[in-house]
Structure formats: C-alpha cells, structure tokens
Design a protein around this motif. Structure first.
Motif, mmCIF file in Angstrom:
data_model
loop_
_atom_site.group_PDB
_atom_site.id
_atom_site.type_symbol
_atom_site.label_atom_id
_atom_site.label_comp_id
_atom_site.label_asym_id
_atom_site.label_seq_id
_atom_site.Cartn_x
_atom_site.Cartn_y
_atom_site.Cartn_z
ATOM 1 N N LYS A 60 0.575 -12.029 -0.426
ATOM 2 C CA LYS A 60 -0.675 -11.366 0.458
ATOM 3 C C LYS A 60 -0.172 -10.092 1.123
ATOM 4 O O LYS A 60 -1.329 -9.616 1.669
ATOM 5 C CB LYS A 60 -0.507 -12.529 1.509
ATOM 6 C CG LYS A 60 -1.277 -12.531 2.708
ATOM 7 C CD LYS A 60 -1.243 -13.789 3.631
ATOM 8 C CE LYS A 60 -2.166 -13.647 4.970
ATOM 9 N NZ LYS A 60 -1.960 -14.789 5.811
ATOM 10 N N GLN A 61 1.018 -10.027 1.458
ATOM 11 C CA GLN A 61 1.289 -8.556 2.124
ATOM 12 C C GLN A 61 1.202 -7.447 1.016
ATOM 13 O O GLN A 61 0.711 -6.374 1.721
ATOM 14 C CB GLN A 61 2.782 -8.605 2.458
ATOM 15 C CG GLN A 61 3.123 -9.629 3.791
ATOM 16 C CD GLN A 61 4.631 -9.583 4.108
ATOM 17 O OE1 GLN A 61 5.293 -9.267 3.281
ATOM 18 N NE2 GLN A 61 4.737 -10.185 5.374
ATOM 19 N N MET A 62 1.467 -7.764 0.045
ATOM 20 C CA MET A 62 1.124 -6.662 -1.139
ATOM 21 C C MET A 62 -0.490 -6.160 -1.001
ATOM 22 O O MET A 62 -0.932 -5.169 -1.204
ATOM 23 C CB MET A 62 1.355 -7.128 -2.395
ATOM 24 C CG MET A 62 3.032 -6.812 -2.568
ATOM 25 S SD MET A 62 3.481 -7.409 -4.214
ATOM 26 C CE MET A 62 2.869 -6.485 -5.271
ATOM 27 N N VAL A 63 -1.188 -7.430 -0.928
ATOM 28 C CA VAL A 63 -2.965 -7.304 -1.123
ATOM 29 C C VAL A 63 -3.340 -6.382 0.206
ATOM 30 O O VAL A 63 -3.966 -5.426 0.044
ATOM 31 C CB VAL A 63 -3.495 -8.422 -1.254
ATOM 32 C CG1 VAL A 63 -4.837 -8.451 -0.794
ATOM 33 C CG2 VAL A 63 -3.361 -9.157 -2.498
ATOM 34 N N LYS A 67 -5.079 -2.724 0.327
ATOM 35 C CA LYS A 67 -6.323 -2.358 1.462
ATOM 36 C C LYS A 67 -6.107 -1.709 2.129
ATOM 37 O O LYS A 67 -7.060 -0.400 2.160
ATOM 38 C CB LYS A 67 -6.624 -3.989 2.115
ATOM 39 C CG LYS A 67 -7.230 -4.816 1.080
ATOM 40 C CD LYS A 67 -7.506 -6.064 1.975
ATOM 41 C CE LYS A 67 -8.352 -7.118 1.086
ATOM 42 N NZ LYS A 67 -8.553 -8.261 2.047
ATOM 43 N N GLN A 68 -4.765 -1.307 3.000
ATOM 44 C CA GLN A 68 -4.640 -0.216 3.604
ATOM 45 C C GLN A 68 -4.402 1.204 3.071
ATOM 46 O O GLN A 68 -4.856 2.313 3.581
ATOM 47 C CB GLN A 68 -3.352 -0.318 4.547
ATOM 48 C CG GLN A 68 -3.467 -1.654 5.529
ATOM 49 C CD GLN A 68 -1.951 -1.883 6.270
ATOM 50 O OE1 GLN A 68 -1.028 -1.239 5.928
ATOM 51 N NE2 GLN A 68 -2.012 -2.844 6.862
ATOM 52 N N ARG A 69 -3.811 0.806 1.948
ATOM 53 C CA ARG A 69 -3.751 2.257 1.123
ATOM 54 C C ARG A 69 -4.771 2.803 0.610
ATOM 55 O O ARG A 69 -5.447 4.015 0.909
ATOM 56 C CB ARG A 69 -2.824 1.996 -0.310
ATOM 57 C CG ARG A 69 -2.567 3.221 -0.913
ATOM 58 C CD ARG A 69 -2.086 3.073 -2.282
ATOM 59 N NE ARG A 69 -2.862 2.309 -3.155
ATOM 60 C CZ ARG A 69 -4.035 3.026 -3.774
ATOM 61 N NH1 ARG A 69 -4.228 4.378 -3.608
ATOM 62 N NH2 ARG A 69 -5.037 2.485 -4.540
ATOM 63 N N MET A 70 -6.193 2.036 0.275
ATOM 64 C CA MET A 70 -7.024 2.519 -0.054
ATOM 65 C C MET A 70 -8.012 2.835 1.274
ATOM 66 O O MET A 70 -8.861 3.793 0.874
ATOM 67 C CB MET A 70 -8.040 0.887 -0.827
ATOM 68 C CG MET A 70 -7.200 0.756 -2.065
ATOM 69 S SD MET A 70 -8.154 -0.679 -2.752
ATOM 70 C CE MET A 70 -9.843 -0.393 -3.061
ATOM 71 N N LYS A 71 -7.983 2.142 2.054
ATOM 72 C CA LYS A 71 -8.674 2.609 3.412
ATOM 73 C C LYS A 71 -8.276 3.943 3.582
ATOM 74 O O LYS A 71 -8.948 4.896 3.935
ATOM 75 C CB LYS A 71 -8.545 1.565 4.488
ATOM 76 C CG LYS A 71 -9.428 1.948 5.905
ATOM 77 C CD LYS A 71 -9.025 1.071 6.901
ATOM 78 C CE LYS A 71 -9.728 1.469 8.293
ATOM 79 N NZ LYS A 71 -9.669 2.736 8.694
#
Length: 103
Positions: A60-63, A67-71
């Motif tokens: 869950k933390q990796m996901v 998401k933060q990296r993509m944003k």
C-alpha cells in the motif's frame, strides 16, 4: 512352591505396574509434545498473519509513493511547459519590438 508361585505372581504384577507407569509417562510425554506442536503451529500461524499484514501495508505504501512520484512528475512537466510557453511569449514580444524599431 506356593512361595515361588507368589513371587512369580508378584514379579508379574510389578512388571505390569512398570509397563503401566511407562505407558502413563509416554502418554504424558506425547501430550506435552502434542501441546508443544500445537503451540508452535499457532505461533507460526500468527507470524504468517503478521507477515501478511506487514507485506500488505508495504505494498500500500509503495502504491502511495508511486502515486506521489507520478503527481510530482506531472507537476514538474506542467511547470516546465509553463516556463517554456512564457519564454516563447517573451521572445515574440522582443521580436515585435525589434521589428517596430527597425521601421
């Protein structure tokens, strides 16, 4: 002769008592071992449950991190495009002013 028969019978009873005691001890030992095995199996099962929760949380933390990296990458690209566009606009203004002065 009766004494010999009584002694043999007494020995036979002692042997039966010893076998019974040995059987009781073995049964008790098996109960202890069985209980130990049950406790070990329960501990392994609990460990598996904890491990599963940890791995699930890690995933869950990796996901969330992805998401933060993509944003961040999207925001960075948007900022790059904004700067690029502003630079193009400024260059066009400078070109217009230069053309206006040359006439």
């Amino acid at each position: 002769m009766a004494a010999a028969a009584a002694a043999v019978e007494s020995d036979s009873e002692e042997d039966e008592d010893e076998e019974f005691d040995r059987g009781e001890r073995e049964s008790a030992q098996e109960d202890v071992e069985g209980e130990g095995i049950k406790r070990l199996a329960l501990a392994i099962e609990r460990f598996g449950e904890v491990y599963e929760r940890v791995e699930s949380e890690k995933l869950k933390q990796m996901v969330d991190l992805e998401k933060q990296r993509m944003k961040f990458a999207k925001d960075l690209e948007m900022e790059r495009m904004r700067i690029f566009t502003e630079t193009q606009i400024q260059l066009e203004k400078i070109k217009k002013e230069a053309r206006g002065r040359s006439f």
